[in-house]
Design a protein around this motif. Structure first.
Motif, short mmCIF file in Angstrom:
data_model
loop_
_atom_site.label_atom_id
_atom_site.label_comp_id
_atom_site.label_asym_id
_atom_site.label_seq_id
_atom_site.Cartn_x
_atom_site.Cartn_y
_atom_site.Cartn_z
N PRO A 105 -0.64 -6.94 -1.52
CA PRO A 105 -0.60 -5.53 -1.90
C PRO A 105 -1.56 -5.27 -3.05
CG PRO A 105 1.29 -6.68 -2.78
CD PRO A 105 0.57 -7.67 -1.92
N PRO A 106 -2.00 -4.01 -3.23
CA PRO A 106 -3.05 -3.75 -4.21
C PRO A 106 -2.65 -4.08 -5.64
CG PRO A 106 -2.10 -1.70 -3.37
CD PRO A 106 -1.57 -2.80 -2.53
N GLY A 107 -3.59 -4.68 -6.36
CA GLY A 107 -3.35 -5.03 -7.75
C GLY A 107 -4.62 -5.57 -8.37
N ILE A 108 -4.61 -5.67 -9.68
CA ILE A 108 -5.74 -6.22 -10.42
C ILE A 108 -5.23 -7.38 -11.27
CG2 ILE A 108 -7.39 -5.79 -12.29
CD1 ILE A 108 -7.71 -2.97 -11.25
N ILE A 109 -5.92 -8.50 -11.20
CA ILE A 109 -5.56 -9.68 -11.98
C ILE A 109 -6.56 -9.82 -13.12
CG2 ILE A 109 -5.22 -12.19 -11.93
CD1 ILE A 109 -4.66 -11.83 -8.87
N LEU B 173 -10.76 0.25 -8.95
CA LEU B 173 -9.65 1.01 -8.36
C LEU B 173 -10.11 1.71 -7.08
CD1 LEU B 173 -8.08 2.54 -11.58
CD2 LEU B 173 -7.07 0.78 -10.12
N ARG B 174 -11.31 2.26 -7.10
CA ARG B 174 -11.82 2.94 -5.90
C ARG B 174 -12.08 1.94 -4.77
NH1 ARG B 174 -15.59 6.94 -9.48
NH2 ARG B 174 -14.06 8.64 -9.65
N LYS C 20 -10.19 -0.22 0.51
CA LYS C 20 -9.64 -1.31 1.32
C LYS C 20 -8.33 -0.89 1.97
CE LYS C 20 -10.64 -5.69 2.28
NZ LYS C 20 -11.94 -6.14 2.76
N GLN C 21 -7.49 -0.16 1.24
CA GLN C 21 -6.22 0.30 1.81
C GLN C 21 -6.46 1.29 2.95
OE1 GLN C 21 -3.72 -1.53 0.42
NE2 GLN C 21 -5.45 -2.22 -0.84
N GLU C 22 -7.46 2.15 2.77
CA GLU C 22 -7.71 3.19 3.78
C GLU C 22 -8.31 2.63 5.05
OE1 GLU C 22 -6.71 6.38 3.57
OE2 GLU C 22 -5.72 5.63 1.76
N MET C 23 -8.86 1.43 5.01
CA MET C 23 -9.40 0.81 6.23
C MET C 23 -8.33 0.66 7.29
SD MET C 23 -12.02 -2.06 4.69
CE MET C 23 -12.27 -2.81 6.29
N GLY C 24 -7.07 0.55 6.87
CA GLY C 24 -5.99 0.41 7.83
C GLY C 24 -5.73 1.66 8.64
N ASN C 25 -6.33 2.79 8.24
CA ASN C 25 -6.15 4.04 8.98
C ASN C 25 -7.21 4.25 10.05
OD1 ASN C 25 -3.86 4.91 7.49
ND2 ASN C 25 -5.20 5.52 5.80
N TYR D 137 -5.28 -11.65 7.47
CA TYR D 137 -5.17 -11.01 6.15
C TYR D 137 -5.89 -9.67 6.09
CZ TYR D 137 -5.52 -10.49 1.04
OH TYR D 137 -5.45 -10.02 -0.24
N GLU D 138 -6.96 -9.50 6.86
CA GLU D 138 -7.70 -8.24 6.85
C GLU D 138 -7.07 -7.20 7.78
OE1 GLU D 138 -10.31 -7.43 5.01
OE2 GLU D 138 -10.53 -9.38 4.04
N GLY D 139 -6.25 -7.66 8.73
CA GLY D 139 -5.64 -6.74 9.67
C GLY D 139 -6.53 -6.37 10.84
N ASP D 140 -7.62 -7.13 11.05
CA ASP D 140 -8.53 -6.79 12.15
C ASP D 140 -8.55 -7.84 13.26
OD1 ASP D 140 -9.93 -8.77 10.83
OD2 ASP D 140 -11.56 -7.46 10.15
N VAL D 141 -7.68 -8.84 13.18
CA VAL D 141 -7.51 -9.83 14.24
C VAL D 141 -6.00 -10.06 14.44
CG1 VAL D 141 -7.99 -12.19 15.04
CG2 VAL D 141 -9.69 -10.96 13.66
N ILE D 142 -5.60 -10.19 15.69
CA ILE D 142 -4.21 -10.45 16.05
C ILE D 142 -4.16 -11.70 16.91
CG2 ILE D 142 -2.22 -9.61 17.39
CD1 ILE D 142 -3.25 -6.75 16.79
N ILE D 143 -3.15 -12.54 16.72
CA ILE D 143 -2.88 -13.62 17.67
C ILE D 143 -1.51 -13.41 18.28
CG2 ILE D 143 -4.39 -15.46 16.85
CD1 ILE D 143 -2.15 -16.48 15.10
#
Length: 429
Positions: A12-16, A69-70, A75-80, A400-406
């Motif tokens: 989930p989104p965060g900054i380290i 932050l942008r 990255k979050q919006e790529m899921g849409n 992890y990227e959400g662009d491949v499924i097995i």
């Protein structure tokens, strides 16, 4: 304390923040940004972060922080993105039905387990078999990488043992012996220092990763332990049992801290949310419950299914919970108020496994109807049916990227599905 650098955590989104302390030792501080979205006022969030960690970040770093932050929001919006998946590779994976599958964090490798007593390691891009992990004397039922590191694999078997392997060479590090019945669930803690196993002998056990020694047995259930999950910090673990209860344990001492006892039938799944303040439990009693970890109190009972609930899953931030049922439907709930926000209808058989994409905007589900389906949450709709397996699908997973499924099936095969907008796998076809 001088700041060394910023690191991004996409999901989930965060900054380290990496910094040097007074002794010159490297330390880290994580700033969770679980509510980050396209509508977020990034300037205001940047000011808030600077205020909260003023000892590390000054106003001079604000412009850099805003850019990060942008990038996180992007990255979050790529899921849409309206992206469909196509069959990338079909692997004749095992000589008997598959039981489970899982990606490493990088997504360049994945593992499959089978009734043929083996675990196989595959290269995602080529579909090439890299390793066959042999040695179990019965079904390999459960497996996991030690993500995010990915250098170890654990396999749990009906032969009552768990094995620890080098994921690159296939070297067997340890065989964990102590259970007196089939192992049906397992996990690494997030720090990759402890392994947990759950078995049909009514116990869960904790093991040291480096030595293979048993640390403690979690004893108290009166039925089979079929599900377990560590919290993010790794100091708590929850177990779900056929005795109708879940239990929360102190990992260091093995002490039972809470016993969650309001279900009326066997537990099918138990897990922590990301922040570790809630546990979700799904049951054959057709309900799913959300529990306060500190008090053990049930805060929401999620109803609506008219048959057994077989699996449940939080999204990455823990704001949504999805449930999969033998009634062929999936329900998605708002964790904060317990309201059902989506009912996903379309499968023609039991739905046995589901997973959110990292962005939390899509869901995949595996079913006995031989299909895996891709769903949107808002609006609630089936976006795609992944067809081709000739028998029921036992397991499915996003990378992890959400662009491949097995998908892993009883038909002895595994299939790799690739998004049309995939960036994690080069397009070589």
């Amino acid at each position: 304390m001088p700041l060394k650098r910023f690191l991004l955590r996409y999901f989930p989104p965060g900054i380290i923040l990496e910094y040097y302390d007074e002794q010159g030792l490297l330390g880290t501080k994580t700033v969770d940004l679980l509510d980050l979205s396209e509508s977020t006022d990034v300037e205001a969030v940047a000011d808030q972060i600077i205020h909260e960690v003023s000892d590390l970040i000054t106003q001079s770093k604000k412009s850099q922080l805003v850019r990060l932050l942008r990038k996180l929001i992007e990255k979050q919006e790529m899921g849409n993105a309206d992206a469909s998946f196509y069959l990338f590779k079909r692997l004749k994976a095992h000589i008997l039905p598959l039981t489970n599958c899982a990606f490493n964090k990088a997504g360049d490798r994945f593992i499959t387990g089978s009734y043929d007593r083996t675990c196989k390691v595959w290269e995602t891009q080529s579909g090439r078999e890299l390793l066959t992990l042999e040695g179990h004397k019965n079904v390999v039922y459960c497996l996991a990488f030690n993500n995010p590191y990915g250098d170890k694999i654990i396999t749990g078997s009906f032969d009552k043992t768990c094995k620890v392997w080098n994921s690159y060479t296939g070297e067997l590090y340890h065989t964990l012996r102590g259970h007196t019945a089939e192992i049906v669930c397992l996990s690494f803690n997030p720090q990759s220092t402890i392994i947990a196993t759950g078995a049909m002998d009514n116990t869960a056990r904790l093991w040291d990763v480096e030595t293979g020694m048993e640390l403690c047995a979690l004893i108290g259930h009166t039925g089979e332990v079929v599900s377990l999950s560590f919290n993010t910090t790794g100091d708590r673990i929850v177990t779900g049992s056929f005795d109708f209860t879940c239990k929360i344990w102190n990992v260091e001492t093995g002490q039972c801290l809470q016993s969650l006892e309001e279900h009326h039938a066997e537990i099918s799944c138990a897990l922590f949310n990301f922040t570790g303040n809630l546990v979700a439990s799904s049951s054959i009693d057709r309900s799913c419950k959300l529990w306060d970890v500190d008090t053990g109190r049930c805060v929401h009972t999620l109803k609506g299914h008219n048959d057994e609930i077989l699996h449940c899953s939080f999204n990455m931030t823990g704001s949504l919970l999805a449930t999969a049922s033998s009634d062929s439907t999936i329900r998605v709930y708002n964790v904060y108020n317990g309201e059902c926000v989506a009912v996903l209808v379309g499968h023609e058989g039991d739905v046995s496994k589901l997973q959110f994409n990292p962005q939390g905007t899509r869901l995949i589900s595996a079913s006995t109807d031989r299909t895996c389906r891709v769903w949107s949450i808002e609006p609630a709709a089936c976006l795609q049916i992944l067809e081709g397996h000739t028998d029921e699908i036992f397991s499915c997973a996003f990378n992890y990227e959400g662009d491949v499924i097995i998908t892993a099936s009883k038909d002895n095969t595994c299939r790799i599905w690739k998004s049309a907008h995939c960036t994690s796998l080069p397009n070589t076809e």
